[in-house]
Scaffold this active site. Sequence first.
Site, short mmCIF file in Angstrom:
data_model
loop_
_atom_site.label_atom_id
_atom_site.label_comp_id
_atom_site.label_asym_id
_atom_site.label_seq_id
_atom_site.Cartn_x
_atom_site.Cartn_y
_atom_site.Cartn_z
N HIS A 121 -4.05 -1.41 -2.44
CA HIS A 121 -4.73 -2.07 -3.47
C HIS A 121 -4.07 -1.29 -4.78
O HIS A 121 -3.75 -0.06 -4.93
CB HIS A 121 -6.22 -1.60 -3.43
CG HIS A 121 -6.53 -0.01 -3.42
ND1 HIS A 121 -6.57 0.50 -4.34
CD2 HIS A 121 -6.53 0.66 -2.19
CE1 HIS A 121 -6.70 1.96 -4.02
NE2 HIS A 121 -6.84 2.02 -2.72
N ASP A 122 -4.29 -2.26 -5.84
CA ASP A 122 -3.66 -1.92 -7.06
C ASP A 122 -2.28 -1.56 -7.38
O ASP A 122 -1.90 -1.18 -8.48
CB ASP A 122 -4.68 -0.79 -7.67
CG ASP A 122 -6.13 -1.00 -7.69
OD1 ASP A 122 -6.52 -1.94 -8.48
OD2 ASP A 122 -6.75 -0.73 -6.66
N GLY A 139 -2.41 3.40 -2.78
CA GLY A 139 -3.05 2.63 -3.88
C GLY A 139 -2.49 3.37 -5.09
O GLY A 139 -1.79 4.10 -5.24
#
Length: 203
Positions: A121-122, A139
């Site tokens: 994520h991200d 992340g």
Amino acid sequence: MAKIHPLSIVEEGARLADDVEVGPFCIIGPEVTLGAGCVLQSHVTIRGLTEIGARNKFYSGAAIGCEPQDKKYGGERTRLVIGDENIFRENTTESTATVPDEGITTIGSGNLLMVNVHVAHDCRVGSGCIFSNNVGLAGHVHVEDHVVIGGQSGVHQFVRIGERAMVGGASGVVRDVPPYVICSGHPCEPHGLNSVGLRRAGF
């Protein structure tokens, strides 16, 4: 009209370009956009608020637009945006984002993500990168253009890897890597300039 195998599921609302090819046992969620010339071999799952550009190829077992593996994630409408002409080999996983960051995971164009690569994520991945088998980005990792990461390597959260850097295989990247540097080890340490990569790129 997209060529969709009868054993696949394309949920209502998904937007597929006319020449997209979807092989057997694929699942495409209702908020997915697939650009021209994309090919899904088989057993590919694409979910979430996921926007994919043109001429991307997804091999068997790829899971795109997964929910973040983060306990802070509470089902928010976050995004995954992928550019053009990427190759996602078998069993790669690419996650959408989390709200505490900017709410978007991005992957540029012309990247090769080999077997079992994970983009968490991200993350923000540039263009022209090569991630070998079993590379894992935690992340919030930022990877600039034309980076090469060797197999079995892991990148710690919030690390940045600069343009045209090379990370050797089986490395643990726990600190930022400057542009044009070659590094390896656990923990990863610099070993001079990525001179071979720079010569190949015409520098």
